[in-house]
Motif scaffolding. Structure first.
Motif, PDB file in Angstrom:
ATOM      1  N   CYS A   7      -0.173  23.306  49.183  1.00  0.00           N
ATOM      2  CA  CYS A   7      -1.519  23.070  48.641  1.00  0.00           C
ATOM      3  C   CYS A   7      -1.652  23.711  47.267  1.00  0.00           C
ATOM      4  CB  CYS A   7      -2.583  23.638  49.583  1.00  0.00           C
ATOM      5  SG  CYS A   7      -2.792  22.716  51.118  1.00  0.00           S
ATOM      6  N   GLU A   8      -1.123  24.902  47.109  1.00  0.00           N
ATOM      7  CA  GLU A   8      -1.197  25.580  45.816  1.00  0.00           C
ATOM      8  C   GLU A   8      -0.406  24.816  44.750  1.00  0.00           C
ATOM      9  OE1 GLU A   8      -3.257  27.887  45.203  1.00  0.00           O
ATOM     10  OE2 GLU A   8      -3.717  28.736  47.175  1.00  0.00           O
ATOM     11  N   GLU A   9       0.700  24.196  45.152  1.00  0.00           N
ATOM     12  CA  GLU A   9       1.532  23.448  44.213  1.00  0.00           C
ATOM     13  C   GLU A   9       0.849  22.179  43.706  1.00  0.00           C
ATOM     14  OE1 GLU A   9       5.121  22.670  46.335  1.00  0.00           O
ATOM     15  OE2 GLU A   9       5.974  24.632  45.906  1.00  0.00           O
ATOM     16  N   ILE A  10      -0.109  21.648  44.441  1.00  0.00           N
ATOM     17  CA  ILE A  10      -0.797  20.426  44.005  1.00  0.00           C
ATOM     18  C   ILE A  10      -1.394  20.630  42.620  1.00  0.00           C
ATOM     19  CG2 ILE A  10      -2.804  18.935  44.423  1.00  0.00           C
ATOM     20  CD1 ILE A  10      -2.311  19.274  47.408  1.00  0.00           C
ATOM     21  N   PHE A  11      -2.001  21.779  42.414  1.00  0.00           N
ATOM     22  CA  PHE A  11      -2.679  22.051  41.156  1.00  0.00           C
ATOM     23  C   PHE A  11      -1.803  22.799  40.159  1.00  0.00           C
ATOM     24  CE2 PHE A  11      -5.771  21.631  44.539  1.00  0.00           C
ATOM     25  CZ  PHE A  11      -6.516  20.570  44.042  1.00  0.00           C
ATOM     26  N   ARG A  12      -0.612  23.167  40.618  1.00  0.00           N
ATOM     27  CA  ARG A  12       0.355  23.829  39.744  1.00  0.00           C
ATOM     28  C   ARG A  12       1.729  23.191  39.962  1.00  0.00           C
ATOM     29  NH1 ARG A  12      -0.046  29.192  38.172  1.00  0.00           N
ATOM     30  NH2 ARG A  12       1.843  28.610  37.047  1.00  0.00           N
ATOM     31  N   PRO A  13       1.880  21.925  39.539  1.00  0.00           N
ATOM     32  CA  PRO A  13       3.170  21.257  39.762  1.00  0.00           C
ATOM     33  C   PRO A  13       4.346  21.960  39.096  1.00  0.00           C
ATOM     34  CG  PRO A  13       1.695  19.895  38.408  1.00  0.00           C
ATOM     35  CD  PRO A  13       0.907  21.072  38.873  1.00  0.00           C
ATOM     36  N   LEU A  15       5.115  24.815  39.574  1.00  0.00           N
ATOM     37  CA  LEU A  15       5.644  25.768  40.556  1.00  0.00           C
ATOM     38  C   LEU A  15       6.514  25.112  41.627  1.00  0.00           C
ATOM     39  CD1 LEU A  15       2.542  28.077  41.116  1.00  0.00           C
ATOM     40  CD2 LEU A  15       4.465  28.374  39.541  1.00  0.00           C
ATOM     41  N   ARG A  16       6.592  23.779  41.633  1.00  0.00           N
ATOM     42  CA  ARG A  16       7.390  23.097  42.658  1.00  0.00           C
ATOM     43  C   ARG A  16       8.833  23.591  42.619  1.00  0.00           C
ATOM     44  NH1 ARG A  16       4.676  19.322  45.408  1.00  0.00           N
ATOM     45  NH2 ARG A  16       2.868  18.382  44.404  1.00  0.00           N
ATOM     46  N   GLY A  17       9.331  23.941  43.790  1.00  0.00           N
ATOM     47  CA  GLY A  17      10.703  24.427  43.909  1.00  0.00           C
ATOM     48  C   GLY A  17      10.865  25.911  43.637  1.00  0.00           C
ATOM     49  N   LYS A  18       9.788  26.572  43.229  1.00  0.00           N
ATOM     50  CA  LYS A  18       9.857  28.009  42.951  1.00  0.00           C
ATOM     51  C   LYS A  18       9.399  28.802  44.172  1.00  0.00           C
ATOM     52  CE  LYS A  18       9.463  27.491  38.032  1.00  0.00           C
ATOM     53  NZ  LYS A  18       8.689  27.693  36.834  1.00  0.00           N
ATOM     54  N   PRO A  19       9.792  30.068  44.255  1.00  0.00           N
ATOM     55  CA  PRO A  19       9.372  30.874  45.410  1.00  0.00           C
ATOM     56  C   PRO A  19       7.889  31.235  45.325  1.00  0.00           C
ATOM     57  CG  PRO A  19      10.672  32.199  43.884  1.00  0.00           C
ATOM     58  CD  PRO A  19      10.686  30.796  43.358  1.00  0.00           C
ATOM     59  N   ILE A  20       7.161  30.828  46.352  1.00  0.00           N
ATOM     60  CA  ILE A  20       5.718  31.061  46.433  1.00  0.00           C
ATOM     61  C   ILE A  20       5.408  31.632  47.802  1.00  0.00           C
ATOM     62  CG2 ILE A  20       3.443  29.941  46.521  1.00  0.00           C
ATOM     63  CD1 ILE A  20       4.622  27.690  44.828  1.00  0.00           C
ATOM     64  N   ILE A  21       4.483  32.594  47.840  1.00  0.00           N
ATOM     65  CA  ILE A  21       3.943  33.037  49.123  1.00  0.00           C
ATOM     66  C   ILE A  21       2.424  33.019  49.039  1.00  0.00           C
ATOM     67  CG2 ILE A  21       5.946  34.452  49.721  1.00  0.00           C
ATOM     68  CD1 ILE A  21       4.157  36.934  49.135  1.00  0.00           C
ATOM     69  N   ALA A 121      -1.212  10.051  48.790  1.00  0.00           N
ATOM     70  CA  ALA A 121      -2.641  10.383  48.881  1.00  0.00           C
ATOM     71  C   ALA A 121      -2.950  11.814  48.483  1.00  0.00           C
ATOM     72  CB  ALA A 121      -3.139  10.125  50.303  1.00  0.00           C
ATOM     73  N   THR A 122      -1.988  12.721  48.689  1.00  0.00           N
ATOM     74  CA  THR A 122      -2.304  14.144  48.504  1.00  0.00           C
ATOM     75  C   THR A 122      -1.289  14.932  47.679  1.00  0.00           C
ATOM     76  OG1 THR A 122      -1.118  14.800  50.504  1.00  0.00           O
ATOM     77  CG2 THR A 122      -3.454  14.215  50.761  1.00  0.00           C
ATOM     78  N   ARG A 123      -0.129  14.355  47.423  1.00  0.00           N
ATOM     79  CA  ARG A 123       0.979  15.053  46.764  1.00  0.00           C
ATOM     80  C   ARG A 123       1.546  16.176  47.641  1.00  0.00           C
ATOM     81  NH1 ARG A 123      -1.234  16.394  40.999  1.00  0.00           N
ATOM     82  NH2 ARG A 123      -3.124  16.565  42.180  1.00  0.00           N
ATOM     83  N   ILE A 124       1.327  16.060  48.944  1.00  0.00           N
ATOM     84  CA  ILE A 124       1.878  17.020  49.909  1.00  0.00           C
ATOM     85  C   ILE A 124       3.112  16.382  50.551  1.00  0.00           C
ATOM     86  CG2 ILE A 124       1.487  18.090  52.182  1.00  0.00           C
ATOM     87  CD1 ILE A 124      -0.051  19.614  50.201  1.00  0.00           C
ATOM     88  N   ASN A 125       4.206  17.135  50.592  1.00  0.00           N
ATOM     89  CA  ASN A 125       5.419  16.670  51.244  1.00  0.00           C
ATOM     90  C   ASN A 125       5.377  17.101  52.706  1.00  0.00           C
ATOM     91  OD1 ASN A 125       7.919  15.484  51.520  1.00  0.00           O
ATOM     92  ND2 ASN A 125       9.023  17.258  50.784  1.00  0.00           N
ATOM     93  N   VAL A 126       5.575  16.169  53.614  1.00  0.00           N
ATOM     94  CA  VAL A 126       5.534  16.480  55.042  1.00  0.00           C
ATOM     95  C   VAL A 126       6.874  16.162  55.695  1.00  0.00           C
ATOM     96  CG1 VAL A 126       3.045  16.093  55.248  1.00  0.00           C
ATOM     97  CG2 VAL A 126       4.614  14.204  55.700  1.00  0.00           C
ATOM     98  N   GLY A 127       7.106  16.812  56.820  1.00  0.00           N
ATOM     99  CA  GLY A 127       8.232  16.480  57.672  1.00  0.00           C
ATOM    100  C   GLY A 127       7.692  15.701  58.856  1.00  0.00           C
TER     101      GLY A 127
END
Length: 194
Positions: A7-13, A15-21, A121-127
């Motif tokens: 969810c945080e990555e949606i507004f900060r693309p 950061l995709r692939g970077k370590p986030i907590i 719809a959301t830019r969220i990657n799901v499994g």
């Protein structure tokens, strides 16, 4: 996948692939970790002060939890997925079960369609995990994230697939088996789902 961090990555693309907590209320403990943060060994549900040296060492990006944001995005994910099944059961903020009867396409294609719909719809990657029971579906979902060859969708259609996965699933990774039960099972020499 790693819902709060995603969810945080949606507004900060960037950061995709970077370590986030993501931290809990009052920044007490780690409640979500991106795949990159997990790879660096950041444990789940550990107090922030305990993992702070690891965070500083690796430059891990830290977010305070934003439950209003996560709830809004969750509603959009669930609404999108609800369009693909007649029966749905929202299990938690980041989990939903769909009935796959009468879908009219292969289960693999169906799973990929679900992934693409949510991403669009959301830019969220799901499994996506598909199986005959909820417990097996959750296990398949974990495999969809852990086995790159599956491309985010694991369908357990055949007995050999189910057996292969259960033989590799530690009991503590089975839905409903906590650490205490897992320890008791280990005393009985039961260490995998199989």
């Amino acid at each position: 996948n790693s819902f709060y961090a995603s969810c945080e990555e949606i507004f900060r693309p960037d950061l995709r692939g970077k370590p986030i907590i993501v931290l809990s209320n009052n920044d007490g403990c780690v409640v979500a970790r991106s795949k990159a943060a997990k790879a660096l060994g950041v444990p789940d549900l550990k107090a922030y002060f305990e993992v702070k040296p690891l965070i500083e060492k690796h430059g891990i990006i830290v977010f305070s939890s934003n439950y209003a944001l996560y709830g809004d995005i969750s509603q959009r994910v669930m609404a999108t997925l609800s369009e693909y099944a007649q029966q749905v059961e929202v299990y938690s903020i980041d989990e939903i079960f769909l009935e796959t009867a009468n879908i009219g396409i292969s289960l693999q294609d169906y799973g990929q369609r679900l992934k693409q719909a949510v991403l669009g719809a959301t830019r969220i990657n799901v499994g996506v995990g598909i199986a005959t029971t909820k417990t097996l579906a959750k296990l398949a979902n974990r495999a969809s994230k852990d086995i790159p060859k599956l491309k985010g969708v694991c369908v357990l259609e055949h007995e050999e697939q189910r057996r292969w996965l259960l033989k590799r699933a530690p009991t503590q990774k089975i839905w409903g088996v906590g650490s205490k039960l897992s320890q008791r099972l280990a005393q009985l020499e039961i260490v995998t789902g199989w």
